[in-house]
Structure formats: C-alpha cells, structure tokens
Scaffold this motif. Structure first.
Motif, PDB file in Angstrom:
ATOM      1  N   GLU A 260       5.465   1.741  10.072  1.00 15.89           N
ATOM      2  CA  GLU A 260       4.060   1.945  10.400  1.00 15.89           C
ATOM      3  C   GLU A 260       3.236   2.133   9.140  1.00 15.89           C
ATOM      4  O   GLU A 260       2.023   1.888   9.124  1.00 15.89           O
ATOM      5  N   ILE A 261       3.872   2.611   8.080  1.00 14.76           N
ATOM      6  CA  ILE A 261       3.175   2.820   6.809  1.00 14.76           C
ATOM      7  C   ILE A 261       3.824   1.916   5.769  1.00 14.76           C
ATOM      8  O   ILE A 261       4.974   2.126   5.376  1.00 14.76           O
ATOM      9  N   ARG A 262       3.097   0.902   5.361  1.00 16.16           N
ATOM     10  CA  ARG A 262       3.646  -0.078   4.427  1.00 16.16           C
ATOM     11  C   ARG A 262       3.140   0.192   3.009  1.00 16.16           C
ATOM     12  O   ARG A 262       1.951   0.465   2.819  1.00 16.16           O
ATOM     13  N   PRO A 263       4.003   0.110   2.017  1.00 17.48           N
ATOM     14  CA  PRO A 263       3.531   0.246   0.637  1.00 17.48           C
ATOM     15  C   PRO A 263       2.656  -0.938   0.250  1.00 17.48           C
ATOM     16  O   PRO A 263       2.796  -2.041   0.792  1.00 17.48           O
TER      17      PRO A 263
ATOM     18  N   LEU B 236      15.001   3.155   6.765  1.00 17.65           N
ATOM     19  CA  LEU B 236      14.646   4.311   7.587  1.00 17.65           C
ATOM     20  C   LEU B 236      13.773   5.291   6.812  1.00 17.65           C
ATOM     21  O   LEU B 236      12.889   5.935   7.389  1.00 17.65           O
ATOM     22  N   GLN B 237      14.009   5.415   5.521  1.00 13.54           N
ATOM     23  CA  GLN B 237      13.158   6.291   4.729  1.00 13.54           C
ATOM     24  C   GLN B 237      11.716   5.803   4.706  1.00 13.54           C
ATOM     25  O   GLN B 237      10.787   6.596   4.513  1.00 13.54           O
ATOM     26  N   ALA B 238      11.517   4.504   4.906  1.00 12.28           N
ATOM     27  CA  ALA B 238      10.162   3.948   4.892  1.00 12.28           C
ATOM     28  C   ALA B 238       9.425   4.174   6.208  1.00 12.28           C
ATOM     29  O   ALA B 238       8.223   3.911   6.297  1.00 12.28           O
TER      30      ALA B 238
ATOM     31  N   ASN C  39       0.756   9.927   7.394  1.00 14.13           N
ATOM     32  CA  ASN C  39       0.192   9.058   8.427  1.00 14.13           C
ATOM     33  C   ASN C  39      -0.898   8.214   7.777  1.00 14.13           C
ATOM     34  O   ASN C  39      -1.402   8.559   6.706  1.00 14.13           O
ATOM     35  N   ASP C  40      -1.223   7.098   8.412  1.00 12.40           N
ATOM     36  CA  ASP C  40      -2.304   6.244   7.925  1.00 12.40           C
ATOM     37  C   ASP C  40      -3.496   6.309   8.852  1.00 12.40           C
ATOM     38  O   ASP C  40      -3.345   6.463  10.080  1.00 12.40           O
TER      39      ASP C  40
ATOM     40  N   ALA D  41      -5.601   7.804  15.652  1.00  7.95           N
ATOM     41  CA  ALA D  41      -5.121   7.910  17.030  1.00  7.95           C
ATOM     42  C   ALA D  41      -3.614   7.785  17.038  1.00  7.95           C
ATOM     43  O   ALA D  41      -3.026   7.073  16.216  1.00  7.95           O
ATOM     44  N   TYR D  42      -2.966   8.468  17.969  1.00  9.98           N
ATOM     45  CA  TYR D  42      -1.516   8.372  18.107  1.00  9.98           C
ATOM     46  C   TYR D  42      -1.141   7.092  18.840  1.00  9.98           C
ATOM     47  O   TYR D  42      -2.008   6.335  19.311  1.00  9.98           O
ATOM     48  N   ASP D  43       0.160   6.852  18.957  1.00 10.45           N
ATOM     49  CA  ASP D  43       0.635   5.609  19.554  1.00 10.45           C
ATOM     50  C   ASP D  43       0.146   5.418  20.984  1.00 10.45           C
ATOM     51  O   ASP D  43      -0.047   4.282  21.435  1.00 10.45           O
TER      52      ASP D  43
END
Length: 623
Positions: free
Chosen positions: A357-360, A136-138, A426-427, A384-386
């Motif tokens: 949504e944001i992967r290391p 969840l932190q990710a 955000n990416d 852009a948003y979802d």
C-alpha cells in the motif's frame, strides 16, 4: 487472508509396508488454497532456471543409480548358476567383488545426488525466504493489523521449508521411482516373462491394501496434528511472560494445567490409534507379501510355467519383484504430491503478489538529514481506511522548524492517524505531507527514517541486551555515546546499577524493565538516531504521575531544537507547546497557544477543565 491453522504435512509422508512410502491423502486445505490463488508453472520454472545444469546432472545421477543397482540380481544369478555349481573361484571372486562395487557405486552416486539436490533446494529456499521477508517488510501497518502474526511466520518458515522438502525429496523421489520401476520391470521381463505376468496379477491387491492402511493412518495423523497444534499454542501462550502473569493474576494455573493434561492424554490415545490403525489389513498384507514369492516358487516348480528356469534366475527374479513395490507406490502418489507441492508455492506466491500500500519513490529526492531544517506542513490532507471510512478531512497544518506542536482531541478524533502520516506509516488519500517542501512520499525510506524519529506508547524492545537495542539506532555508536544517550533519557543511573550494565538482557518485549524504563530506553534509542523531526505519539499516556514526570523530562531533552509533533492524551504534556491543535472527528476545530485556547473558552478549555476535574476526582460540573 488466512492460512489453515494446521499446516499440511509434507508430500508422501508415512511409509507403507515393504519399505514403500504410504500413499498420501489429498488435503482439502491444499486444494482450497490452489482454487483461491492458482499457481502458474512458469513462475516455479523461473525459480529453478538458474539451476538447469544441476537439475540435469541430478536426473542423470538418479538414472545411473537405478540402472547400476539392477546389476545386483544378475550378479546373484551368475553366482548361483555359474560360479558355485562349477567351483569357479576366480569367477566367484569377480562376481562377489562386483556386488560390493555396485553397492559402493550406488551409495556414492546417492551421496552426490543428495548433496546437489539439497544444495539447489537450499539456494532456491534462500532466494524465496529473502524475497518474502523483504516484501512483507514493505507492507503497511494495516496489513499486519489485519493478519495474525502466526500466519506470517508460518508462510515464511513452514511453507518455504515444505517447498524445499518438495524440491529435495519429492521431485528426486519421483524421478528415482520412475526410473527404478521401469528398469525393474524391464529386468523382470528379461529374466522371466511368465513370472512377470504372475507378479502383475498379485501386485494390485497388495497396492490397494497398502493404500487403505495409509489413508486410515493419514486421517488419524491429521487429527493428531490438530491436537499438537493446539498443545503448542497453549505452550506458547501459557509459558510466555504475559501468559504466566495472566494465569497467576487470574488464578487459572490449575485450570490451564488440567487443560494441558487433557490434551496430552488425547494425544496418547491418538498415537495408539495411529499405531493400531488397520492392523488387520496390515496382517492381510503380510500374508499377501509372503504369498507372492510362494506363488512364484510354485510356478517355477511346474514344468508348464517354469520354462526351464534356473535357481539363480528364480532368486534374482524374486529379489526384483520384492523391490518393485516401493517405486510403484511412490508413483501412485504423484498426483497428491503435486497438489501439495503447488499448495506450498501458492501460499508463498500469494504473499509475494500482495501490492504494498505504501510504495517507495521510483526516483527519490535525496535529503541530507544533517541539513534538514524541519519545516513540516500538512496540506489539505485526507485519509480513509480500507472500508472507506474517512478519518481525516482536509487537514491544513504548519509545524515551523524547531517548534513544538501538540495535537489533542477526544478518542477517535484522528490524532494518531495524523501522526502516522509524517513517518509514512500510512499514506494520505489526497493532499500531501512535506518536510522542507519535499513530499514525504518522494523521500527514500531510509532517508525518511533518519529524518523523522518516533516514540510511541507501545514501546518495542527486542529480546537482546540493552546495548543491542540501542545500537539499532546507530550501529557505529561507541559506549560513550550510548551512556550519553541513556543519561539524556534519565536511564544512565538505572543501567549503571545493573551488574551487567549495557550487556543486561532486556527480556521478551522488554519485560525485564518497567513501562517507564522501557519508554526511557526507547527515548535513548531515538536520541542516538538524532532526527531533526520528532513524533511523540501518546508516549506517556500509560504511565503513573511519578514515572510520567521522569519520562517527560527525557522527552523535553529529546525535543529540544527539533520540530516536534506530540499526540497528547494528558494535557499536562502540552503546557510548553508552541501551538496546540484540537481535532474533532478528523477536523481541526481550534489552534493556538495553550494560553490563548484556554482564554478563548472553546473546546480546548472545556477539555482542560474536564481533565482537571477527573484528576481531582470530581465531576467537571461540580468544578
């Protein structure tokens, strides 16, 4: 994604007459959850695969306990039929000692079984809890914006605890009930096949009545749980710092107290209904349970049905017959317990299956924060948003190392979204954001957090001491560095005047301090972090002029020598910027120094004139 407001109760909750567990009623929310997110059994099996040896030993202990416990009726029969009538003292001593020994052995087996099953359940729960928290932190900020905080907490605490209850209680209960029921039935047949048939005729109506009573009580319990949830919500909201402040300022204290009183009174009625539910059925059941041994005694009294039964056999049989009700009732609940157990796993796996949504980066570029120059670039950035709404359109922006850039524009122009891309909250949809030529998406999250510091309007302080809040930035910092950071943030005098100094509790969400003081504590925390790149997201927009001046002085100290991106609400905060960027509808429409943009008479000049007029209390047209 949502979680039922009222969390389901653990499987098999409630006890029926005769010591057995009352049958659970299938919770529609559990079935709905499983339909939405089915559970593959191999995923559950994988959680318990490391504990196969423990599971095998627990099953053996349960079987052994059930079998050993069945020795008691046969020992009683031998006491009554053999030892007492013949005055055989030695046999009597042996049999009675054996009865105590059997009880002690089954108790010891039960303790070991509980210890092993609970330990296994706790280890599985620990693994799931850590995995879920880390996962969840990710997740991106968007996930937490869409999801209620209470839902996240419910899955992390209630559902995992419920799963552990399934492991240590329900699973072992099913195994115990099955072995006990089978062993008891075999022993009953061995003692008297005829009386066993009579018992089978009487047992079904007793079970049916028990299920009816339990269903009635379950319905009342569900309603009571909903009222308790509402009561707890009112306590949580009404007795928080913000809730008390709201009630006092709006004058809703009497209304809130009356609402609490009404809910509490409703609970009184529900509790009475729960206790009185199905009392006439309970009375009928008591009659049935009294009739069962009566029928057995009657059958034993007639030569045609007794089959020459001894008194010891009769006593032993009635003991077995009375004990078979509990395991049979437990087995009847397996279906509902299974659905409830799967629902717990479904809710946990549903969150674990969320794709961040944001992967290391798989192979991150290592960048030493101490060697970072701080050359930041936004290159053809789109976002852009979802729902597909594009917020940023092809932003190209350079922030030379060590310079201050201010981004201004009307509400909704994309300022904060642009700032969120640098610390990778955000990416980008396309394009890239880089630091010293390295895409922020290629940096390890821990490195990026050391390189980019953020001070936002929404300051967050944990409910701990000032010291603990500051040490979040650098756990190794000594008191000297803490006081230096507070001095740079214009907070040293304030903290020094407190009786407990650095050990002063900040209160829930920092309510011990004013908004400006909270901001300066956050600035001190960032100073300790010492990032080469800084994002200031409207850090002074909610402050009065006097407090803003204090915070602004702290920010200027913080920004010195760093690459700074400031999202400005008040134009007074951008006067010393090296460049100002004006955003409108997600596009850069102007850029330059404050003096150049004012002289150009464009959007920035109009925005400055409007702001000045608003601060003077006059319409811009008058000026």
């Amino acid at each position: 994604m949502a979680i039922p407001d009222a969390a389901p109760q653990g499987p098999g909750s409630g006890r029926g007459p005769g010591g057995g567990r009352g049958p659970a009623k299938l919770n529609p929310a559990d079935q709905k959850q499983l339909n939405r997110h089915p559970v593959q059994l191999r995923r559950i099996a994988a959680l318990f695969a490391p504990h196969k040896g423990t599971i095998a030993v627990v099953v053996l202990l349960i079987t052994a306990s059930s079998v050993v416990g069945l020795a008691q009726p046969f020992l009683v029969r031998a006491v009554i039929d053999d030892a007492l009538p013949h005055g055989n003292t030695r046999l009597l001593l042996f049999l009675t000692a054996s009865m105590v020994g059997v009880a002690a052995l089954t108790a010891a087996i039960g303790v070991v079984q509980t210890w092993m099953a609970t330990g296994m359940g706790q280890r599985v729960m620990h693994t799931l809890r850590v995995r879920l928290f880390t996962h969840l932190q990710a997740q991106s900020l968007g996930f937490f914006t869409r999801t209620r905080g209470g839902e996240v907490q419910s899955r992390l605490t209630h559902d995992i605890s419920g799963m552990q209850s399934v492991v240590t209680t329900t699973a072992t209960g099913v195994a115990s009930n099955l072995t006990t029921a089978v062993a008891t039935a075999v022993a009953m047949v061995a003692l008297s096949p005829g009386l066993t048939l009579i018992s089978l005729v009487v047992l079904p109506p007793a079970i049916w009545l028990s299920r009816r009573v339990a269903i009635i009580r379950r319905d009342v319990t569900d309603e009571r749980q909903r009222e308790l949830a509402a009561l707890h919500t009112q306590v949580e909201e009404g007795l928080s710092v913000s809730g008390v402040r709201l009630a006092k300022t709006l004058g809703t204290v009497p209304r809130d107290a009356e609402r609490f009183r009404a809910r509490s009174e409703t609970l009184v009625g529900l509790e009475l209904r729960s206790q009185l539910a199905g009392r006439w059925r309970m009375a009928t059941m008591q009659i049935v349970f009294a009739a069962i041994p009566a029928v057995i005694y009657l059958a034993a009294g007639f030569p045609a049905t007794s089959g020459g039964m001894t008194i010891g056999t009769l006593v032993a049989f009635t003991g077995l017959q009375a004990g078979i009700f509990r395991p049979v009732m437990g087995l009847l609940n397996i279906g509902v317990q299974w659905v409830t157990a799967l629902a717990f796993f479904s809710r946990i796996f549903e969150y674990l299956d969320l794709e961040p949504e944001i992967r290391p980066a798989a192979n991150p570029v290592r960048l030493d924060p101490a060697a970072v120059r701080g050359d930041v670039r936004f290159e053809n950035v789109h976002f852009a948003y979802d729902d597909g709404t594009e917020v940023l359109h092809g932003i190209d922006l350079a922030l030379p190392a060590g310079t201050a850039t201010a981004v201004v524009g009307p509400t909704g122009s994309g300022k904060s979204t642009l700032a969120s891309l640098l610390p990778r909250l955000n990416d980008t949809g396309s394009g890239r954001v880089s630091i010293d030529g390295v895409d922020v998406r290629d940096l390890a999250p821990e490195d990026l957090a050391r390189i980019v510091g953020v001070v936002s309007q929404e300051t967050y302080l944990i409910h701990a001491t000032i010291r603990e809040n500051l040490l979040l930035a650098d756990p190794e910092a000594g008191d000297g560095r803490l006081w230096s950071a507070l001095a740079a943030a214009q907070m040293a005098d304030t903290v020094g005047s407190l009786p407990e100094g650095l050990d002063t509790m900040v209160g829930a969400r920092g309510h011990r301090f004013s908004g400006g003081e909270q901001q300066r504590l956050a600035i001190a925390r960032t100073i300790l972090r010492n990032p080469p790149v800084l994002v200031l997201d409207e850090a002074t927009s909610a402050l009065d002029n006097t407090t803003e001046a204090q915070v602004q002085a702290a920010l200027e100290h913080l920004s010195a020598g760093r690459t700074t991106l400031t999202i400005a609400h008040r134009l007074s905060t951008v006067e010393n910027a090296d460049q100002v960027v004006v955003l409108d509808a997600g596009r850069v429409i102007e850029r330059g120094t404050p003096a150049e943009l004012k002289a150009a008479g464009g959007a920035f000049a109009r925005l400055a004139a409007h702001t000045a007029a608003a601060e003077d209390g006059m319409p811009a047209a008058v000026r």
